[in-house]
Design an enzyme around this catalytic site. Structure first.
Site, PDB file in Angstrom:
ATOM      1  CG  ASP A  53      -1.272  -6.359   3.716  1.00  0.00           C
ATOM      2  OD1 ASP A  53      -1.441  -5.308   3.063  1.00  0.00           O
ATOM      3  OD2 ASP A  53      -2.180  -6.898   4.367  1.00  0.00           O
ATOM      4  CG  ASN A 105      -8.368  -7.327   8.314  1.00  0.00           C
ATOM      5  OD1 ASN A 105      -8.537  -8.477   8.728  1.00  0.00           O
ATOM      6  ND2 ASN A 105      -9.268  -6.692   7.591  1.00  0.00           N
ATOM      7  CG  HIS A 142      -3.732 -10.616   3.448  1.00  0.00           C
ATOM      8  ND1 HIS A 142      -4.992 -11.136   3.510  1.00  0.00           N
ATOM      9  CD2 HIS A 142      -3.891  -9.325   3.059  1.00  0.00           C
ATOM     10  CE1 HIS A 142      -5.869 -10.203   3.191  1.00  0.00           C
ATOM     11  NE2 HIS A 142      -5.226  -9.099   2.904  1.00  0.00           N
ATOM     12  CG  HIS A 149      -1.835  -1.165   1.296  1.00  0.00           C
ATOM     13  ND1 HIS A 149      -3.119  -1.115   0.803  1.00  0.00           N
ATOM     14  CD2 HIS A 149      -1.662  -2.437   1.753  1.00  0.00           C
ATOM     15  CE1 HIS A 149      -3.708  -2.299   0.977  1.00  0.00           C
ATOM     16  NE2 HIS A 149      -2.835  -3.120   1.549  1.00  0.00           N
ATOM     17  CG  HIS A 175      -8.967  -8.196   1.852  1.00  0.00           C
ATOM     18  ND1 HIS A 175      -8.065  -7.550   2.664  1.00  0.00           N
ATOM     19  CD2 HIS A 175     -10.089  -8.354   2.603  1.00  0.00           C
ATOM     20  CE1 HIS A 175      -8.607  -7.342   3.846  1.00  0.00           C
ATOM     21  NE2 HIS A 175      -9.839  -7.811   3.846  1.00  0.00           N
ATOM     22  CG  PHE A 213      -7.357  -3.739  10.633  1.00  0.00           C
ATOM     23  CD1 PHE A 213      -7.109  -4.766  11.539  1.00  0.00           C
ATOM     24  CD2 PHE A 213      -8.668  -3.307  10.457  1.00  0.00           C
ATOM     25  CE1 PHE A 213      -8.157  -5.362  12.248  1.00  0.00           C
ATOM     26  CE2 PHE A 213      -9.713  -3.891  11.155  1.00  0.00           C
ATOM     27  CZ  PHE A 213      -9.460  -4.918  12.061  1.00  0.00           C
TER      28      PHE A 213
HETATM   29  O1  DOR Z   1      -3.776  -4.622   7.704  1.00  0.00           O
HETATM   30  C1  DOR Z   1      -4.302  -4.196   6.695  1.00  0.00           C
HETATM   31  N1  DOR Z   1      -4.031  -2.972   6.208  1.00  0.00           N
HETATM   32  N2  DOR Z   1      -5.169  -4.964   6.065  1.00  0.00           N
HETATM   33  C2  DOR Z   1      -5.903  -4.509   5.061  1.00  0.00           C
HETATM   34  O2  DOR Z   1      -6.697  -5.248   4.556  1.00  0.00           O
HETATM   35  C3  DOR Z   1      -5.796  -3.126   4.603  1.00  0.00           C
HETATM   36  C4  DOR Z   1      -4.485  -2.578   4.927  1.00  0.00           C
HETATM   37  C5  DOR Z   1      -4.441  -1.090   4.781  1.00  0.00           C
HETATM   38  O3  DOR Z   1      -4.777  -0.592   3.702  1.00  0.00           O
HETATM   39  O4  DOR Z   1      -4.049  -0.410   5.732  1.00  0.00           O
HETATM   40 ZN    ZN Z   2      -5.962  -7.244   2.499  1.00  0.00          ZN
HETATM   41 ZN    ZN Z   3      -3.322  -5.146   1.849  1.00  0.00          ZN
END
Ligand code: DOR
Ligand code: ZN
Ligand code: ZN
Length: 401
Positions: free
Chosen positions: A287, A260, A215, A46, A162, A305
């Site tokens: 992730d 998450n 994940h 991300h 996801h 998350f």
């Molecule tokens: O831990 C996570 N962070 N899980 C996700 O599905 C989204 C991600 C986020 O974009 O921060």
């Molecule tokens: Zn995810």
């Molecule tokens: Zn992700």
């Protein structure tokens, strides 16, 4: 120094036809022996632009990736605007073209606004995206997922899922296990992950679509994917370093431990390690999900998350899995660079990364190039230090303009 450069070139010529190069090393003047690896490839990051540049930018994310030995990443679409049309994607692509120091491949969204109701303009996006994902959210509706798979199959693209069933969450934010019970937290059950995986595997078998699961964190997911592979479903999957190294017993009352899916039980962690060893799990992705320090300061319940991971993945995995002889170094490189590139058709390019595997280091977020600093691994001692990373023959770590 010239001699080293020549050595590295010779390695590279052999790098991608066989894995024997990992056993070789380049001796340098200071007496250390450095290993040269093809650039790592992370299919799940991300980078937060456009829309959330206070968390991360394409520049800071890609500099962090280079520091971690990565020369190719695939960016998730939970952005603003969401890359669900050619126009929206163009906004992101412009920033990538301007700022990325490594290869950055955007995902296109599966549904408009990642709302799960209407398919994105998949045919307009197909040529410009690495694959389709609604990461950050699960596609709740079975018929939407079926149509997405039918369309992706037609377009020759992979669906990257996801998997999360919102109807089973009940406000949970860590694994529904012993820690949650002991400390009065609301739990997320494993079925919220494996339920949608089971559904999608059925749909992938029905449609013939190439399907990749993000994940995976629990034992049931490993088993479902193992069986589907045996039955010939075109499925691959990833897990992340934290699910292989930590479990609910490592939880602390700190947002650095919240992601998450959540850290699950010891049994789940062991099943993931087995899944790595027997090839059920094809690749390790980070992730990498940066948030601001203020956002992550709200404990397990109140923080968003997501943790950062791209600068620590290799040293952690090398230290925990390779040094402890759970997997070989060759296997780790398959998971970090060969298999992801193969599955997503990402070229190796003239990319490589140089590591001092004997160097001991303590994980310290102050040294991260990522804007995100929240990691559950702060203070952990690891082996392996990135000396340099080259993307397209340009030195991108350490980076100078
Ligand atoms: O831990 C996570 N962070 N899980 C996700 O599905 C989204 C991600 C986020 O974009 O921060
Ligand atoms: Zn995810
Ligand atoms: Zn992700």
């Amino acid at each position: 120094m010239k001699k080293n450069t020549e050595n590295i070139q010779i390695y590279l010529e052999n790098c991608f036809s066989d894995l024997s190069f990992v056993k070789k090393s380049v001796s340098v003047a200071d007496g250390h022996s450095y290993c040269v690896f093809p650039g790592f490839c992370d299919v799940h990051v991300h980078f937060r632009e456009p829309g959330f540049s206070y968390k991360e930018t394409i520049l800071s994310g890609s500099l962090a990736a280079a520091h971690g030995g990565y020369t190719a990443v695939c960016t998730m679409p939970n952005l603003n605007p969401v890359p669900d049309s050619a126009d929206h994607l163009a906004a992101q692509q412009q920033l990538i073209d301007r700022d990325a120091v490594i290869s950055v491949y955007p995902y296109g969204a599966i549904t408009v606004g990642q709302q799960g109701e209407k398919l994105s303009d998949m045919s307009a996006l197909a040529e410009k995206v690495i694959a389709f994902s609604d990461d950050g959210k699960g596609v709740q509706n079975e018929e939407i997922m079926r149509q997405a798979m039918i369309s992706a199959k037609k377009l020759g693209k992979t669906i990257v899922a996801h998997c999360e069933d919102n109807s089973l969450l009940h406000g949970g934010y860590i694994h529904d296990g012993i820690y949650a019970k002991a400390h009065g937290h609301k739990g997320i059950c494993s079925e919220s992950e494996w339920g949608p995986i089971a559904r999608d595997l059925r749909l992938a078998a029905e449609t013939g679509c190439a399907y990749h699961v993000c994940h995976i964190s629990c034992k049931e997911s490993v088993e479902l994917i193992r069986k589907a592979k045996a039955n010939g479903v075109d499925v691959t999957c990833e897990t992340a370093p934290h699910y292989l190294i930590l479990d609910e017993n490592d939880l602390q009352e700190d947002g650095r431990f919240k992601m998450n899916p959540p850290l699950r039980s010891t049994e789940d962690r062991q099943a993931l390690v087995e899944g790595i060893a027997d090839g059920t799990i094809d690749m390790i992705a980070t992730d990498h999900a940066p948030h601001s320090a203020v956002e992550k300061s709200e404990g397990l319940q109140g923080s968003p998350f997501g943790i950062v991971g791209i600068e620590t993945a290799f040293p952690l995995l090398y230290t925990v899995l390779v040094k402890n002889e759970i997997i070989s170094l060759e296997k780790l490189l398959e998971l970090l660079c060969i298999n992801p590139r193969k599955r997503f058709g990402i070229p190796f390019g003239n990319d490589f990364t140089v590591w001092d595997l004997d160097a001991r280091d303590t994980i310290n977020p102050a040294t991260f190039l990522s804007q995100g600093k929240a990691t559950p691994f702060t203070g952990k001692t690891v082996y392996g230090k990135c000396i340099s990373t080259y993307s397209n023959e340009k030195k991108v770590y350490p980076y100078t303009k």
